[in-house]
Write an enzyme that holds these catalytic residues in place. Structure first.
Site: not given
Ligand SMILES: Cc1ncc(C[n+]2csc(CCOP(=O)(O)OP(=O)(O)O)c2C)c(N)n1
Ligand SMILES: [Mg+2]
Length: 672
Positions: A30, A118, A186, A266, A357, A384, A413, A463, A471, A475
């Protein structure tokens, strides 16, 4: 410090020549973006970035995080000007074994602070690093961390990626005034002009999120210099410099006309006469393009001398701090060594038959006290996912106050994961982050980058199964364990499993799993934890065996008729099923497998002892059957798992409906 604009422009042209030539020689890469961004990176490295040419790992250095990894030729060329790459290495772009990989790969010794590729993640790594620097300033008192500036370089692609919203929000609310971000605006991206997909007012957006923003001509060295100084001086807020850059600056077509601001530059070599015309236009020799001009060499030699003085002054300051705070200085060295922290695990008190948990909260509460450089985060689920076990012992970061150790990431997240990765890249801290396991889907691209960079970030996912129940299927993770365990099968470039994934079977095994995670300093670790309570494994269980990835649970019968295999809460269901089977005189061995990946690294004779060949086997998993199919050969038994999305109902009803009961274990084993 101020170089002549003429030499700065010559140096930027030098970078353009090298970048275009690398791509031309590789016949791949590139050039356009790299040529447009050359002026900024050159001013940054020649006048601002503070690092020690002799000691790349200096903890107080400024850090440069590249987001658009496809601009690798720009970074490599810049790093060649400061002696981190040879011209021969530049000429080997994208070739087997060459350090000039297609996209930059994390290597501090070479001046590369992060792997990038990424789009969107790289600049959020910078935000995480800026948080780490603030934390270290507050927790060590070492003045060097207050002098450190974290620079991020973002492009149109990164601005368009959703994660930029999360990163900008965090940097804004935390008032990260040690962060300077340059946006290479650009107006061109891979397949279109930017205006075809984006008409936001980016400056207004960042201002609304709490940033100071300045827009400049991104190819004007004087404006760049002034803007970087302005950004460094901003107090209490992160600063964004929007540089209007020209894609393919200086590029010429085969007929000599302008090839600037053209999508085609590019991601492809300029090609043939266009390439030759471009190099000539930039003052280079198309037949011998891999050169550094004498005046550019001189400018960077002068900068190296300046850096010597800058570092000497900083080291004097650091030494004075260390002399006045000898204990802190020893501690800081330990933190940056990357060694596992010393933890008195006997301090962890587990309750009987607890949810894993909650067992994790018990561990986190001890870690908060014993591991002063640990930072725990949650994406708005701390009560939770039970990272509140950590939070209760400290307090959350706020703008201007990083004396706590908890990072409230909000509902984001991927942003949270990338911030934690950035903290790990910075060094000196141990980041962990929690959310529901089903939302690990939102984090997977970052988990992959953590694994690729071999960073010991801890992921806490609670969970863990359909027993989330009421849920409903949105979930209830089903396929997530199979997905994340693929990372245990994938090797990193050091030849190890790229990740350690642990799903403990009860409260005490959770302590053992956390110990493994904290002692794993070379890859990311994940803990997959239950929402619901779990019956403890039988009395006398030797939890230290969890370190083998799979082991025979206490109370198992010798010379078994059947081996029962599971991880997590399903192990206790097998224990209950075994009671029924024993009434029929069937001898059962029960195997807990917190990590198949770890188990597969054990000696073959140990593996054969735990899972003896020719003995019937039954596996139980709340995830896809494939979770256990590698441990239960088809000709020796079967796996009972879940092959559909979950359902909305109380979890005990789901256990009955879906066959996760002692009775079904009995029935299935009888039918083998
Ligand atoms: C997450 C992600 N999606 C897609 C790509 C593929 N890709 C690489 S560069 C690019 C466009 C980049 O445009 P811009 O950031 O403006 O860079 P420029 O064209 O100006 O060099 C795309 C879509 C990627 N690298 N990462
Ligand atoms: Mg662009």
């Amino acid at each position: 410090m101020s170089n002549s604009i003429q030499v700065l422009n010559h140096a930027a042209d030098n970078i353009r020549i090298l970048a275009a030539s690398m791509v031309e020689k590789a016949k791949s890469g590139h050039p356009g973006g790299a040529m447009g961004g050359a002026d900024f990176i050159n001013v940054l490295y020649s006048e601002f970035l503070q690092y020690d040419p002799e000691k790349p790992e200096w903890v107080g250095r400024d850090r440069f995080f590249l987001d658009p990894g496809h601009m690798a030729p720009m970074l490599y060329s810049q790093l060649a000007l400061i002696g981190k790459f040879t011209l021969d290495e530049l000429a080997q772009l994208r070739q087997w074994g060459s350090p000039t990989t297609g996209h930059p790969e994390f290597e501090v010794a070479r001046g590369i602070e992060n792997t990038s590729g990424p789009l969107g993640q790289g600049h959020v790594f910078a935000i995480g690093a800026a948080i780490a620097a603030k934390f270290l300033a507050a927790h060590t008192g070492n003045p060097t961390f207050s002098k450190e500036t974290v620079y991020a370089y973002i492009s149109d692609g990164g601005i368009e990626e959703e994660i930029s919203q999360g990163g900008a929000r965090i940097a804004g609310i935390l008032g990260l005034d040690n962060l300077v971000m340059f946006y290479d605006s650009n107006d061109i991206q891979l397949s279109t002009e930017t205006k075809e997909v984006m008409n936001e007012d980016t400056a207004a957006k960042y201002r609304a999120l709490g940033w100071e923003v300045k827009t400049i001509n991104g190819n004007d060295a004087a404006q760049i210099r002034e803007a970087i100084q302005w950004a460094k001086d901003v107090q209490g807020k992160p600063a964004l410099i929007i540089g209007k850059c020209i894609m393919g600056k200086g590029a010429r077509k085969d007929d000599g006309s302008s090839y600037e601001a053209n999508c085609k530059t590019h991601g492809a070599p300029l090609g043939g006469d266009a390439y030759r015309n471009t190099i000539k236009n930039l003052g280079g020799d198309p037949d011998a393009p891999f050169q550094i001009f004498d005046d550019v060499k001189e400018m960077y030699a002068k900068r190296a001398a300046e850096l010597k003085d800058i570092c000497a002054a900083r080291y004097t300051e650091e030494a004075a701090w260390a002399a006045a705070n000898p204990d802190k200085a020893v501690q800081q060295a330990e933190w940056f060594s990357g060694a596992a922290p010393k933890v008195d695990w006997s301090a962890v008190q587990q309750k009987a038959n607890d949810a894993t948990r909650s067992a994790s909260a018990a561990v986190l509460s001890v870690l908060a006290e014993q591991v002063p450089n640990m930072i725990c985060a949650s994406a708005d689920l701390s009560n939770s996912d039970k990272t509140d076990g950590f939070l209760k012992k400290t307090h959350a970061f706020t703008a201007g106050d990083f004396s706590g150790a908890f990072f409230q990431a909000g509902v984001a997240e991927l942003t949270m994961a990338c911030c934690c990765i950035g903290m790990a890249l910075h060094g000196g801290v141990i980041p962990a982050c929690g959310t529901f396991f089903v939302f690990s889907d939102y984090m997977k691209p970052a988990v992959r980058m953590a694994a690729l960079m071999e960073l010991p970030v801890k992921f806490i996912w609670t969970h863990d199964a359909f027993r989330v129940g009421e849920d409903g299927p949105t979930h209830e993770p089903v396929e997530q364990e199979a997905q994340i365990r693929l990372m245990e099968k994938l090797q990193n470039h050091s030849g190890k499993n790229s990740m350690l994934v642990l799903r403990p079977a009860d409260a005490k095994e959770t302590t053992a799993a956390w110990k493994l995670a904290m002692e794993n300093t070379t890859t990311p670790s994940a803990l997959i934890l239950s929402r619901q309570n779990i019956a403890d494994l039988p009395e006398g269980n030797d939890y230290s065996q969890a370190a083998k990835g799979a082991y025979i649970v206490a109370g198992s019968d010798a010379n078994p008729d059947v081996v029962l295999v599971a991880s997590g809460s399903e192990v206790s269901t097998l224990v209950a099923g075994a009671e029924l089977l024993r009434k029929d005189g069937i001898k059962c061995s029960i195997v807990s497998v917190p990590s198949e990946g770890l188990f597969r690294t054990q000696p073959a004779d140990y593996q054969a002892k735990v899972l003896p060949a020719g003995v019937k086997k039954f596996g139980l998993t709340a995830g896809l059957p494939v979770n256990l199919e590698g441990l239960v050969p088809r000709n020796e038994g079967k796996v009972w798992g879940l092959s559909s999305f979950g359902f909305s109902a109380p979890y005990k009803v789901l256990d009955e409906k879906l066959g996760f009961t002692a009775e079904n274990v009995y029935n299935q084993v009888k039918s083998l």
